[in-house]
Design a protein around this motif. Structure first.
Motif, PDB file in Angstrom:
ATOM      1  N   TYR A  15       0.911  -1.185   0.042  1.00  0.00           N
ATOM      2  CA  TYR A  15       0.029  -0.030  -0.096  1.00  0.00           C
ATOM      3  C   TYR A  15       0.830   1.118  -0.019  1.00  0.00           C
ATOM      4  N   ALA A  16       1.835   1.189   0.849  1.00  0.00           N
ATOM      5  CA  ALA A  16       2.592   2.602   0.969  1.00  0.00           C
ATOM      6  C   ALA A  16       3.410   2.444  -0.367  1.00  0.00           C
ATOM      7  N   GLY A 100      -8.806  -4.010  -2.014  1.00  0.00           N
ATOM      8  CA  GLY A 100      -8.837  -4.076  -0.557  1.00  0.00           C
ATOM      9  C   GLY A 100      -7.570  -3.700   0.118  1.00  0.00           C
ATOM     10  N   PHE A 101      -7.168  -4.608   0.887  1.00  0.00           N
ATOM     11  CA  PHE A 101      -5.780  -4.413   1.722  1.00  0.00           C
ATOM     12  C   PHE A 101      -5.133  -5.771   1.363  1.00  0.00           C
ATOM     13  N   ASP A 102      -5.355  -6.274   0.161  1.00  0.00           N
ATOM     14  CA  ASP A 102      -4.875  -7.578   0.064  1.00  0.00           C
ATOM     15  C   ASP A 102      -3.339  -7.413  -0.809  1.00  0.00           C
ATOM     16  N   ARG A 103      -2.742  -8.419  -1.274  1.00  0.00           N
ATOM     17  CA  ARG A 103      -1.390  -8.394  -2.087  1.00  0.00           C
ATOM     18  C   ARG A 103      -1.790  -8.307  -3.436  1.00  0.00           C
ATOM     19  N   ILE A 104      -2.712  -7.936  -3.966  1.00  0.00           N
ATOM     20  CA  ILE A 104      -3.250  -7.802  -5.351  1.00  0.00           C
ATOM     21  C   ILE A 104      -3.257  -6.379  -5.720  1.00  0.00           C
ATOM     22  N   PRO A 174      -8.280  -2.171   7.058  1.00  0.00           N
ATOM     23  CA  PRO A 174      -7.737  -1.207   8.085  1.00  0.00           C
ATOM     24  C   PRO A 174      -7.908   0.362   7.575  1.00  0.00           C
ATOM     25  N   LEU A 175      -8.049   0.510   6.376  1.00  0.00           N
ATOM     26  CA  LEU A 175      -8.053   1.871   5.582  1.00  0.00           C
ATOM     27  C   LEU A 175      -9.367   2.461   5.920  1.00  0.00           C
ATOM     28  N   THR A 176     -10.311   1.547   6.072  1.00  0.00           N
ATOM     29  CA  THR A 176     -11.759   1.949   6.307  1.00  0.00           C
ATOM     30  C   THR A 176     -12.323   2.109   7.447  1.00  0.00           C
ATOM     31  N   LEU A 177     -11.606   1.558   8.538  1.00  0.00           N
ATOM     32  CA  LEU A 177     -11.988   1.766   9.909  1.00  0.00           C
ATOM     33  C   LEU A 177     -12.117   2.977  10.433  1.00  0.00           C
ATOM     34  N   SER A 178     -13.163   3.372  11.135  1.00  0.00           N
ATOM     35  CA  SER A 178     -13.191   4.615  12.013  1.00  0.00           C
ATOM     36  C   SER A 178     -12.547   4.464  13.200  1.00  0.00           C
ATOM     37  N   ASP A 179     -12.444   5.632  13.920  1.00  0.00           N
ATOM     38  CA  ASP A 179     -11.588   5.610  15.311  1.00  0.00           C
ATOM     39  C   ASP A 179     -12.373   4.543  16.277  1.00  0.00           C
ATOM     40  N   ALA A 180     -13.694   4.819  15.941  1.00  0.00           N
ATOM     41  CA  ALA A 180     -14.645   3.915  17.042  1.00  0.00           C
ATOM     42  C   ALA A 180     -14.480   2.517  16.874  1.00  0.00           C
TER      43      ALA A 180
END
Length: 567
Positions: A15-16, A100-104, A174-180
């Motif tokens: 991602y980075a 998503g947050f996968d290696r694709i 993990p990129l779409t999760l809110s603080d809560a």
């Protein structure tokens, strides 16, 4: 301290890397190269300069990142490279998307034919690079997968592309999760982050555990850096081995600060790491191939030296064997049936003491005497040649010990290359597996023919053909005019060659008998008690035109009688 494990090129690193590659979007793909069988490089012209995007489906080094230099190209474009050049070279890179947050990763390329997608799947041995046409069908792939290889997801031309089935439903990005949601996860995860978050490697899960030990605020600060791509790339290097363990988007809590070295970009950090990993992997592979080859060659020389030492020692007993033979002829008539020893006076001493001579009860008196006469002849023969051969083998053994020491202590591939060349030049690798299976000539010095290599007790190389085609190849392609050629007399069997280095007269009788025994053991007469084997120089052997494989005529032969099953 145990050697630390390598940091994986995981979803977070991917991602980075992709965020740093976004300036390539809108650029034109002006060249495509395939420097390695499973690696392609896209040359993208964007923001008034060339960028090189490397994509590899190598099982050990699967990755995607920018590189600083244009790589060399394959001399002949492989089919996958031809397909890429035909369909997307000249196209515009419109989107770089992580699934998503996968290696694709999906690289979208706009062309005159429509929008192609270059799907990059970085999943170890299942890694692949697949070109999908505007209709969503597979156009080409760097790895084709048949239904026999994978019934779940074959990769075949003109079939609809589907994402790999390895993606687990229910895991959160993990990129779409809110603080809560992060707080709720922090409270319930109990360190098992991989059970809740998509694409998380073991290393990043451990990093989250280390961060979370500082409390939720510490975790949230880490998340903020992730959300806003506030990277602080580092290369982590083991100061003890000086090897790069890996790279990470920001300093990690799992290694001391002194191990971590800042870089301007994560792309350049991973370029450094993979360059080192590949270089070390090649060096380790070369070392791991050289070491057993050199050890085997050294053991062969040591065995040959031991045999020569025994032969030289036997030379000291030649007079005794001669005496035994003469006494058996003189007093053999006194032997009882099935006797295993003969008591006879030693007439070489003034007091004529009685000596005990071992007897083979299965042989006649004459055969027992001849056995000792042969031992005496062998003991006297070639003493000078054996001593000279012993000196040559001793020098080779010492050179092999030095080469082994240099191989074990080498730090770079450059250190190993001279050892490899020396080993090839001196024939140390002939008895071992080849080093470069990609090249046919190096993979098999006999071009696929079934030929076994032996080392005689005197250190001579002996080649044995295992079938008719191999026999032909030995005779017509391998043997030199002054090599010894052996074959069972009046029977079918293997052709055997003794390599003489153009000095056939110096080959000891022991080596001839060794080769003759191999010829007998690889013949139709292998179960006979005694087998006659002819030997002559290769220049006196010919294959008649039109003769079947393995057939040969020869002249100037001599004959040896050997026991195939004797120890």
């Amino acid at each position: 301290m145990a050697t630390p494990k390598n940091i994986p090129f995981d979803s977070l690193n991917l991602y980075a890397v992709l965020t740093e590659c976004q300036p390539l979007v809108g650029g034109r793909i002006q060249d495509i190269r395939q420097p390695e069988p499973l690696t392609v490089v896209l040359e993208v012209y964007a923001q008034r300069r060339e960028h090189y995007l490397l994509i590899s489906a190598d099982a050990q080094f699967a990755r995607l990142h920018r590189v600083s230099k244009r790589p060399p190209n394959a001399p002949t474009p492989p089919p996958f490279l031809q397909s890429l050049r035909k369909h997307i070279e000249g196209g515009t890179l419109t989107q770089i998307e992580q699934i998503g947050f996968d290696r694709i990763v999906s690289l979208h390329v706009r062309t005159r034919e429509g929008e192609y997608r270059l799907m990059v799947e970085l999943m170890g041995k299942h890694s692949n690079i697949i070109l999908v046409n505007p209709s969503g069908l597979i156009q080409s792939a760097i790895k084709w997968v048949s239904p026999k290889q994978s019934a779940v997801r074959p990769i075949r031309s003109a079939e609809r592309y589907q994402l790999p089935p390895t993606r687990v439903e229910g895991l959160r990005n993990p990129l779409t999760l809110s603080d809560a949601e992060w707080r709720a996860l922090w409270e319930q995860a109990e360190g098992d982050w991989q059970a809740y978050l998509e694409g998380l490697s073991g290393f990043t899960a451990q990093e989250l555990n280390a961060v979370a030990e500082g409390g939720f605020e510490s975790l949230l600060a880490w998340v903020e850096r992730l959300r806003h791509a506030r990277w602080e790339p580092v290369v982590i290097r083991d100061p003890n081995t000086h090897r790069a363990i890996g790279a990470y988007p920001f300093p990690t809590l799992q290694f001391p600060p002194a191990w971590q070295h800042p870089r301007q970009s994560l792309n350049s950090a991973w370029e450094t790491v993979f360059d080192e990993r590949i270089r070390h992997a090649r060096m380790d592979a070369l070392r791991n191939t050289l070491l057993p080859a050199l050890r085997k060659a050294l053991q062969a020389r040591q065995r040959a030296l031991e045999e020569i030492e025994r032969a030289l020692e036997e030379g000291l007993h030649a007079d005794r064997w001669q005496l035994f033979g003469e006494l058996i002829l003189a007093f053999g008539h006194t032997l009882e049936p099935d006797a295993t020893k003969l008591l006879a006076p030693d007439y070489t001493h003034p007091d004529m003491p009685t000596i005990e001579i071992p007897i083979d009860p299965t042989r006649s008196v004459v055969e027992n005497a001849e056995r000792y006469f042969q031992k005496a002849r062998r003991a006297r023969e070639h003493q000078n040649e054996l001593a000279q051969r012993y000196g040559i083998l001793s020098e080779e053994a010492e050179a092999l010990r030095l080469a082994l020491e240099r191989t074990e202590n080498a730090h770079t591939e450059t250190d190993l290359r001279p050892i490899l060349e020396e080993a090839r030049a001196r024939g140390w690798l002939r008895e071992t597996a080849p080093l470069h299976p990609a090249k046919r000539a190096e993979k098999d010095p006999f071009e696929g023919h079934r030929i076994r290599v032996h080392l005689s007790p005197d250190g001579y190389q002996v080649l044995v053909g295992e079938n008719a085609e191999a026999n032909d190849y030995l005779l017509t392609r391998v043997a030199r005019p002054n090599d010894w050629w052996l074959h069972v007399r009046a029977g079918t069997g293997a052709h055997v060659i003794i390599r003489t280095n153009n000095q056939p007269e110096r080959v000891p009788r022991r080596t001839l008998e060794f080769a003759a025994k191999l010829a007998a053991q690889n013949s139709a007469d292998r179960h006979a008690h005694i087998v006659e084997v002819d030997y002559t120089l290769r220049k006196y052997v010919r294959k008649p035109k039109g003769a079947p494989s393995g057939f040969a005529l020869y002249t100037h032969e001599k004959t040896l009688a050997v026991r195939p099953n004797a120890p």
